[in-house]
Write a protein that holds these residues in place. Structure first.
Motif, PDB file in Angstrom:
ATOM      1  N   UNK A 137       0.821  -1.219   0.000  1.00 52.22           N
ATOM      2  CA  UNK A 137       0.000   0.000   0.000  1.00 52.22           C
ATOM      3  C   UNK A 137       0.853   1.266   0.000  1.00 52.22           C
ATOM      4  N   UNK A 138       2.183   1.142   0.142  1.00 54.18           N
ATOM      5  CA  UNK A 138       3.082   2.290   0.060  1.00 54.18           C
ATOM      6  C   UNK A 138       3.771   2.382  -1.304  1.00 54.18           C
ATOM      7  N   UNK A 139       3.327   1.628  -2.274  1.00 54.35           N
ATOM      8  CA  UNK A 139       3.965   1.619  -3.591  1.00 54.35           C
ATOM      9  C   UNK A 139       3.837   2.983  -4.264  1.00 54.35           C
ATOM     10  N   UNK A 140       4.947   3.458  -4.808  1.00 55.73           N
ATOM     11  CA  UNK A 140       4.956   4.757  -5.476  1.00 55.73           C
ATOM     12  C   UNK A 140       5.021   4.639  -6.992  1.00 55.73           C
ATOM     13  N   UNK A 141       5.023   3.417  -7.504  1.00 54.26           N
ATOM     14  CA  UNK A 141       5.035   3.179  -8.948  1.00 54.26           C
ATOM     15  C   UNK A 141       4.680   1.727  -9.198  1.00 54.26           C
ATOM     16  N   UNK A 142       4.367   1.401 -10.439  1.00 57.31           N
ATOM     17  CA  UNK A 142       4.092   0.009 -10.777  1.00 57.31           C
ATOM     18  C   UNK A 142       5.348  -0.840 -10.620  1.00 57.31           C
ATOM     19  N   UNK A 143       6.488  -0.274 -10.983  1.00 59.12           N
ATOM     20  CA  UNK A 143       7.743  -1.018 -10.801  1.00 59.12           C
ATOM     21  C   UNK A 143       7.987  -1.308  -9.324  1.00 59.12           C
TER      22      UNK A 143
END
Length: 333
Positions: free
Chosen positions: A192-198
């Motif tokens: 839930x802290x992802x800042x991009x798809x990568x």
């Protein structure tokens, strides 16, 4: 669902897996990596996708499929070419455990290194207990599913998938840690802290899958076709394997929606990587990037992922199985 019958099937399937993995170790100890080893291990590779079909329930079929038909099968394929986590020089117990469980051999690492951690650490045990309690509470709410708004129910299912994977993988790792003293392979890292798809797919979501797809698909494709093609090829293979998981859930032929979900994310991730190569180009603020990533993943999941997974009344069948399992442990079934 006959829970007792399913539980009786577990040791039978486990015995077949143990014998098959033992055979693969024997073959790999006598033949060098390459085509001869692959040919001899191929019967095991062809057998594994059918083993989950010995179960009649969605949960047993899908969970065993993830461990056997995906993780273990890919590890054996890598072994055929002398790559991956398995090596015939390992003891038989270690070899079987590494092949079939989400663990790896203990290593001396920097305490700040998050690439591995022990499954018996107090912090991890407490975290797993909290997630198990949340999962149990979520299951208890399904008794009110007919009174819930469909969108709220889908959101609950999102958390169900995340928590069930966390608890299932953690339980397997804790058992291996207690019995064998092995380290846990990381599986989630606060997605839930992802800042991009990568960031989401490569560093936070289902990291065991990333770890197995990287050497088996991404690295060889990148060496001959470049980074963008490697990213898309990796997502295509992931899509194919997810279609197999969806078949274990629905028992219906694939309709391509699951594959399209991963092709879309593969293309977007490749474009994102291309954009990141240009340092002077615009970057969104981190909070905006985090919100955009979660909205995109969630939105495309509702559009393509969940419809593919819940065809043929699979959702209702899953609810019935959960009620049966809860009844078994509470004595009301």
């Amino acid at each position: 669902m006959d829970v007792h019958s399913e539980l009786r099937t577990v040791p039978k399937v486990a015995a077949v897996v143990i014998l098959s993995v033992t055979y693969a170790r024997l073959v790999s100890s006598r033949f060098r990596p390459g085509l001869p080893r692959l040919i001899l291990v191929l019967p095991v590779v062809l057998l594994f996708p059918f083993l989950p079909m010995l179960f009649t329930s969605i949960h047993f079929r899908t969970n065993s499929g993830f461990f056997i038909s995906w993780l273990c099968l890919f590890k054996l394929l890598l072994l055929c070419f002398g790559r991956g986590p398995l090596d015939p020089s390992f003891s038989l117990i270690s070899f079987i455990s590494l092949a079939s469980l989400p663990v790896k051999l203990p290593t001396k690492t920097d305490p700040k290194d998050q690439s591995s951690f022990h499954a018996l650490s107090p912090k991890y045990l407490i975290s797993t207990a909290i997630k198990a309690a949340l999962f149990a509470g979520l299951i208890s709410l399904y008794r009110f599913k007919n009174q819930l708004h469909p969108n709220l129910l889908l959101i609950m299912i999102c958390f169900h998938i995340y928590l069930s994977l966390e608890v299932m993988l953690a339980t397997a790792a804790i058992m291996a840690g207690a019995i064998l003293g092995m380290e846990l392979e990381p599986h989630f890292n606060k997605p839930y802290f992802s800042s991009s798809l990568r960031d989401f797919w490569g560093h936070r979501w289902n990291l065991m899958v990333s770890a197995i797809l990287r050497p088996s698909v991404y690295v060889p494709v990148r060496s001959c076709m470049g980074r963008g093609a490697a990213v898309i090829a990796t997502f295509i293979v992931s899509g194919v394997m997810h279609e197999l998981m969806f078949y274990y859930i629905t028992l219906l032929p694939p309709n391509g929606e699951g594959l399209m979900f991963f092709i879309l994310h593969g293309i977007c991730t490749a474009v994102e990587g291309w954009w990141a190569q240009h340092e002077k180009w615009w970057r969104p603020p981190k909070i905006l990037a985090m919100v955009g990533t979660i909205v995109f993943v969630t939105g495309t999941s509702f559009w393509l992922f969940y419809p593919a997974m819940f065809r043929g009344g699979a959702q209702e069948k899953g609810f019935m199985e959960l009620e049966a399992m809860v009844g078994l442990f509470t004595g009301t079934w």
